[in-house]
Design an enzyme around this catalytic site. Structure first.
Site, PDB file in Angstrom:
ATOM      1  N   ASN A  90      54.389  39.746  44.706  1.00  9.25           N
ATOM      2  CA  ASN A  90      52.864  39.586  44.233  1.00  9.25           C
ATOM      3  C   ASN A  90      52.911  38.438  43.586  1.00  9.25           C
ATOM      4  O   ASN A  90      51.939  38.010  43.551  1.00  9.25           O
ATOM      5  CB  ASN A  90      52.093  40.445  42.882  1.00  9.25           C
ATOM      6  CG  ASN A  90      50.682  40.771  43.803  1.00  9.25           C
ATOM      7  OD1 ASN A  90      49.976  40.128  44.630  1.00  9.25           O
ATOM      8  ND2 ASN A  90      50.295  41.447  42.577  1.00  9.25           N
ATOM      9  N   ALA A 112      34.996  34.048  46.538  1.00  5.95           N
ATOM     10  CA  ALA A 112      35.146  33.289  45.941  1.00  5.95           C
ATOM     11  C   ALA A 112      34.806  34.407  44.260  1.00  5.95           C
ATOM     12  O   ALA A 112      33.928  34.129  43.828  1.00  5.95           O
ATOM     13  CB  ALA A 112      34.385  32.212  45.383  1.00  5.95           C
ATOM     14  N   TYR A 149      46.845  47.678  40.466  1.00  2.00           N
ATOM     15  CA  TYR A 149      45.596  47.482  40.833  1.00  2.00           C
ATOM     16  C   TYR A 149      45.424  49.125  40.275  1.00  2.00           C
ATOM     17  O   TYR A 149      45.471  49.748  40.555  1.00  2.00           O
ATOM     18  CB  TYR A 149      45.078  47.521  42.056  1.00  2.00           C
ATOM     19  CG  TYR A 149      45.128  46.286  42.712  1.00  2.00           C
ATOM     20  CD1 TYR A 149      45.069  45.031  42.571  1.00  2.00           C
ATOM     21  CD2 TYR A 149      45.055  45.515  44.001  1.00  2.00           C
ATOM     22  CE1 TYR A 149      45.835  44.198  42.880  1.00  2.00           C
ATOM     23  CE2 TYR A 149      44.695  45.273  45.123  1.00  2.00           C
ATOM     24  CZ  TYR A 149      45.825  43.759  44.211  1.00  2.00           C
ATOM     25  OH  TYR A 149      45.355  42.550  45.424  1.00  2.00           O
ATOM     26  N   GLN A 199      27.202  45.787  51.508  1.00  2.00           N
ATOM     27  CA  GLN A 199      27.766  44.967  51.617  1.00  2.00           C
ATOM     28  C   GLN A 199      29.195  44.479  52.227  1.00  2.00           C
ATOM     29  O   GLN A 199      29.175  43.981  52.955  1.00  2.00           O
ATOM     30  CB  GLN A 199      28.429  44.692  49.766  1.00  2.00           C
ATOM     31  CG  GLN A 199      29.226  43.758  49.701  1.00  2.00           C
ATOM     32  CD  GLN A 199      29.934  43.129  48.204  1.00  2.00           C
ATOM     33  OE1 GLN A 199      29.651  44.734  47.137  1.00  2.00           O
ATOM     34  NE2 GLN A 199      30.229  41.940  47.658  1.00  2.00           N
TER      35      GLN A 199
END
Length: 314
Positions: free
Chosen positions: A105, A194, A37, A276
């Site tokens: 991963n 999603a 990341y 959010q």
């Protein structure tokens, strides 16, 4: 709380700290990241915030993932070399002595399963991790790892990270339950909205500030504007009356729907704003309202319930 896309990329370090603070103070104790990341920057930011806040380490569940550690061949995959060196690198970036769960991963067909399980057992025995898990592995691959671990008295995986949302159900609802009931492998699910498709913001195209507008997420934009994407948006409009009746938003309904699955250990949220995140955390209040009647109503609208030969609840 997950850090994919957001930490070290879509949001500033200050917003990242605000999100983690809101999450922690709301009772969230699991924070997920990966060596890949933002090329390791997400781990650096996550670790710096934990250190700055002074949160008790035992109150946190920190998970990271190994596979893509750099552009050189020896920094990729699940060889013993990369698992040990990769996890050492993650711990240095996180400024932690150990992670609670280290995930593979993705599967690595170039490395024997015994080597993977031995390396994961080694890093656990060395105190670098408490447990290990898998991500994007098939049920057969997880079962193979479990069998190898039992055969050689090693440590088996405890959890699978899998994508799970209203439009992607097969793996978590059909393939993983057998592992859950046989060997206790739970599911840590990601992308409950999603990648924002279920947020409701794509009903009239792609807003400029959304993830789908980012250059590296062209695939997501194409998915949304496709014929299948338009069908999904229509189904979301049909779900809105259910959300209104339950006095919640569509994202809250979607997250609660994921949480109600008995094989789901936890649901990873990815948020780019405090508002959010607060909204998504409200799904906890919706969970008691997810009765079998409501779930059946949702199934009748989605019409994508995967077929399972066995009913584990009976």
């Amino acid at each position: 709380l997950g850090t994919w896309v957001t930490f070290g990329g879509q949001i500033s370090d200050e917003v990242a700290e605000r999100l983690m603070t809101i999450a922690y103070e709301s009772g969230v104790n699991l924070f997920d990241t990966a060596e890949v990341y933002a090329a390791g920057k997400a781990e650096v930011i996550l670790g710096s915030i934990i250190k700055k806040k002074g949160w008790r380490r035992s109150s946190l569940v920190i998970t990271t993932k190994l596979y893509w550690g750099g552009k050189f061949q020896e920094k990729k995959g699940l060889s013993r070399k990369h698992i040990i060196e990769g996890l050492k690198g993650s711990l240095q970036r996180l400024q932690l002595e150990y992670v609670d769960v280290v995930f593979a991963n993705r599967p690595d067909n170039n490395t024997p399963m015994e080597e993977i399980v031995r390396a994961m057992t080694h890093v656990i025995n060395q105190g670098m991790a408490m447990y290990w898990g898998t991500s994007r592995w098939s049920a057969m691959e997880i079962m193979e790892a479990y069998s190898v671990a039992r055969q050689f008295n090693m440590i088996p995986p405890v959890c699978e990270q899998a994508e799970y949302h209203l439009f992607q159900r097969e793996k978590v609802e059909v393939q993983l339950p057998e592992l859950y009931h046989k060997i206790g492998v739970g599911a840590m699910t990601w992308s409950p909205l999603a990648c924002g498709i279920i947020s409701g913001k794509y009903g009239n195209g792609v807003p400029e500030s959304s993830r789908a507008s980012l250059k590296c997420y062209q695939w997501l934009k194409e998915k949304i504007v496709s014929e299948e994407g338009r069908k999904q948006q229509n189904k979301l409009k049909d779900l809105s009356p259910i959300a209104e009746r339950l006095e919640c938003t569509l994202p809250q309904l979607a997250v609660a729907w994921c949480l109600r699955n008995e094989g789901v250990s936890s649901v990873l949220l990815g948020s780019s704003t405090p508002e959010q995140l607060i909204e998504n955390l409200g799904a906890i209040q919706v969970l008691p309202k997810m009765t079998s009647h409501v779930v059946n109503e949702i199934d009748n609208i989605l019409r994508n319930k995967p077929y399972s030969k066995r009913d584990y609840r009976s």
